[in-house]
Every structure is written in structure tokens, then in C-alpha cells.
Design an enzyme around this catalytic site. Structure first.
Site, mmCIF file in Angstrom:
data_model
loop_
_atom_site.group_PDB
_atom_site.id
_atom_site.type_symbol
_atom_site.label_atom_id
_atom_site.label_comp_id
_atom_site.label_asym_id
_atom_site.label_seq_id
_atom_site.Cartn_x
_atom_site.Cartn_y
_atom_site.Cartn_z
ATOM 1 N N GLY A 25 8.032 9.185 11.719
ATOM 2 C CA GLY A 25 6.952 8.316 11.278
ATOM 3 C C GLY A 25 6.482 8.571 9.863
ATOM 4 O O GLY A 25 7.173 9.171 9.036
ATOM 5 N N CYS A 26 5.249 8.113 9.586
ATOM 6 C CA CYS A 26 4.725 8.101 8.223
ATOM 7 C C CYS A 26 4.541 9.480 7.620
ATOM 8 O O CYS A 26 4.525 9.626 6.394
ATOM 9 C CB CYS A 26 3.394 7.348 8.192
ATOM 10 N N ASN A 27 4.385 10.502 8.445
ATOM 11 C CA ASN A 27 4.195 11.847 7.909
ATOM 12 C C ASN A 27 5.496 12.512 7.494
ATOM 13 O O ASN A 27 5.506 13.559 6.853
ATOM 14 C CB ASN A 27 3.518 12.752 8.938
ATOM 15 N N ALA A 28 6.644 11.906 7.856
ATOM 16 C CA ALA A 28 7.935 12.597 7.797
ATOM 17 C C ALA A 28 8.392 12.985 6.403
ATOM 18 O O ALA A 28 9.231 13.873 6.250
ATOM 19 C CB ALA A 28 9.014 11.743 8.464
ATOM 20 N N MET A 54 0.157 11.446 6.945
ATOM 21 C CA MET A 54 -0.365 11.371 8.299
ATOM 22 C C MET A 54 0.543 10.482 9.127
ATOM 23 O O MET A 54 1.082 9.502 8.618
ATOM 24 C CB MET A 54 -1.786 10.784 8.300
#
Length: 360
Positions: free
Chosen positions: A141-144, A347
Site C-alpha cells: 500500500g501507500c506506506n510501501a 501511511m
């Protein structure tokens, strides 16, 4: 804070890319024939003006036709390769490096599943050395982006002087479901397509090499996963629509905001720093409410998050590569000085906060 062992790794160049077609929020509402005032309000009050997307062909009625999951996966691969290649080529050009010099490639994506992954496909597309080490970070996801950066800086630190590249490749338009519900409309109002790449080189023999000049060193990382909100952000199979679909819980901004302070303070305390010592903040453009929640909890001004806000305005949420677009704008601004400290923060699902400490 998890400190970097071995030689310090530095971010030496960045490149970004988006698909050629872009749309204002108003244009997208018209294209999809959205008249529901609640959904229109979500789109028009998102802090987003324009997004780059790869939309499906029109049906006989003039509306975008419904794509099968197979077509969405092909879009993920085809568009992802195009923007991923452009981002890496731009990054290497700014570094004045040849593709043959890349010794390690890490690719990040959460908008589709392919095997072999983008790392193998881009090695072929770009003509990187066949012995190039590679890693695919998929489904985080976006934190990756920061999870991947930790792996890349670790590799670079163990191989001083060798060039490593991290590329985020996100085709969010290959992960949309259009069913007219508020649940999917929130997602459809937010995400855009884009790729970003950064070059990482560790100092050889404790010295800053020519290519490392001016690039920030990554001093360490701090993470936090809120397992009691593990289902608040997810990308899973929608049986009714027969395709993968994003889900965002309305409480996400408050969950993230409530834990931002502890995570950042732990990152800084490991280096003996306070928030007032940080000159530059590079945050994930997760959405206006997420940015506001983090900003308030960390005591940041709108100026501190100016690049995060303008990336959201111009591109929407670019998932794992959004923070790199903000980082690029910071670098191009010309306000960074030697000795400045910076914090990167992303995040995403888990729910997760990832942070990294930089020093120029």
C-alpha cells in the site's frame, strides 16, 4: 529508531512520471455521469484539482465501459511499464548514470499482481545488467515506499559505491470499481496514476563520492503498525463486482494522526533531535483529512507540508510514490542547506506509519 549499519546511503537523484492524459475533478464527474450531490461534494472538496489517469474506452452511450479484471491487470502492466521506465530514465539522466551501472533495482506496487514483477520487466525494458539484484515489494500500500527504501539503503550500505534504484509504479486506475456507492466514490475521488524513482549510493570508504554530493543521507527509520485498525485500509476481492477493490475507513485520518507524534518522536529521539530541529517535512499525500490530522498532531504549519499539499492538488494520491514527488519538489525549490535535517513519512494499510530521518 532503527539505525543504518555500514556506510551511510544517500539519495542522489529522483525522477517522476505520469500518464499523458489528465483530468480535473469536474471533468471526471462529467465523464462518468455523476449527479449524486454527495458524491460530487466528495470529489470537489478533496483538495485535488487534477489527476493523471488511464481511463477505459467509451461504450456506445459515451460513458467509460466497465473493464474486466483481466483488462485491469493488463492496464497495470502496460501503463506501469511505460511510466516506470520514464521515471527511472529521468532519475538516471539527472545522475548522469548509464543503465548498465545499476546494480540493484527494487520496484514497489500495490495496484496489480504480476509475475515476474516490475523489477524483472524493467530490467529487460531498460537494458539493465542481467546480474542486477532485484526485489519486488507488492501489496503493502501507500506506506510501501519507505519500506522499500529501507531495503534499498540496506543493500547500498552493504555494497558501497554501487548504484541502487528504487521505483514506485502505481496505476491506480487499474484498481477502480465504479458502482455508484459512497464507499467506492471516496476512493475514486482520490487516487491518481504515477511512478517515481530514486537513486541510492552509499559512501565508499567513508567518503562522499561525486554522485553523492548534495544528496541527503538516510540516518534511520521508525515504524508503527496499529493492528487494531488492520482492516481500515485494504485492497481485496469484491465478490459482487468480481474484481479487486480499495477500501478506506472514514476513521483512517484520525487513526493515523493519533499515532504520528509517537512515531516521529521515537525516530528523532534515536538521533538526539527534537521536532524543532527538522527543517524539511516530506509527507505522503494521502488526502486532505489525513494531511491535516498529521499536521495538527505534529504541530506543523501549512508551509511545512506545502509540497505534500501541492502534489495532492496536482496529482491526487499517487500511493507509494507520492512522497517522492513531494521530495522532488523540495529538491527543486533550492531551499535545502548542508546540515539540514528532514523527515519522510508515509501511511498505509496495517494501519501503518513509516518514517525516515534524512540529513543533507
Amino acid at each position: 529508531m532503527t539505525r543504518i549499519s555500514g556506510s551511510l546511503s544517500r539519495i542522489t537523484a529522483v525522477g517522476t512520471a505520469v500518464p499523458p492524459a489528465s483530468y480535473t475533478q469536474e471533468e471526471l464527474l462529467g465523464i462518468f455521469g455523476v449527479t449524486d450531490p454527495r458524491i460530487r461534494s466528495v470529489f470537489l472538496n478533496s483538495g485535488i484539482q487534477r489527476r493523471h489517469l488511464t481511463l477505459p474506452p467509451r461504450d456506445p452511450d459515451g460513458f467509460p465501459r466497465t473493464e474486466t479484471q483481466a483488462e485491469l491487470l493488463r492496464k497495470h502492466t502496460t501503463s506501469g511499464l511505460a511510466i516506470g521506465r520514464e521515471a527511472i530514465e529521468t532519475c538516471l539522466k539527472r545522475l548522469n548514470a548509464d543503465p548498465a551501472e545499476v546494480a540493484f533495482l527494487c520496484c514497489v506496487s500495490s495496484t496489480g499482481f504480476i509475475t515476474p514483477g516490475f523489477s524483472a520487466l524493467l530490467i529487460k525494458e531498460l537494458g539493465l545488467p542481467p546480474e542486477c539484484g532485484r526485489l519486488d515489494v507488492v501489496g503493502m500500500g501507500c506506506n510501501a515506499g519507505l519500506n522499500a527504501l529501507a531495503a534499498v539503503t540496506g543493500w547500498a550500505g552493504a555494497h558501497p559505491g554501487q548504484l541502487a534504484v528504487m521505483a514506485s509504479v502505481e496505476v491506480c486506475s487499474a484498481a477502480y470499481v465504479f458502482d455508484g456507492t459512497m464507499r467506492t466514490s471516496v476512493v475514486n475521488s482520490l487516487f491518481g496514476d504515477g511512478a517515481a524513482a530514486i537513486a541510492v549510493v552509499a559512501d565508499a570508504a567513508g567518503e562522499r563520492g561525486e554522485r553523492a554530493h548534495g544528496g541527503p543521507a538516510v540516518l534511520g527509520y521508525a515504524s508503527r503498525i496499529m493492528t487494531d485498525a488492520i482492516g481500515a485500509m485494504r485492497y481485496d476481492w469484491d465478490e459482487e463486482q468480481e474484481r479487486f477493490s480499495f477500501f478506506l475507513d472514514p476513521e483512517v485520518p484520525y487513526v493515523v494522526g493519533a499515532h504520528a507524534e509517537e512515531t516521529v518522536d521515537r525516530l528523532l529521539s534515536g538521533a538526539g533531535l527534537r521536532r524543532s530541529d527538522i527543517a524539511h517535512w516530506v509527507l505522503h499525500s494521502g488526502g486532505r483529512k489525513v494531511i491535516d490530522a498529521v499536521r495538527v498532531n505534529l504541530g506543523l504549519t501549512r508551509h511545512d507540508v506545502r509540497h505534500t499539499l501541492t502534489v495532492l492538488r496536482d496529482y491526487g494520491n499517487l500511493s507509494s510514490g507520492a512522497f517522492l514527488s513531494s521530495f522532488q519538489r523540495l529538491c527543486e525549490e533550492g531551499t535545502v542547506r548542508p546540515g539540514d535535517f528532514g523527515v519522510m513519512m508515509t501511511m498505509g494499510p496495517g494501519s501503518t506509519i513509516e518514517t525516515a530521518l534524512l540529513r543533507w
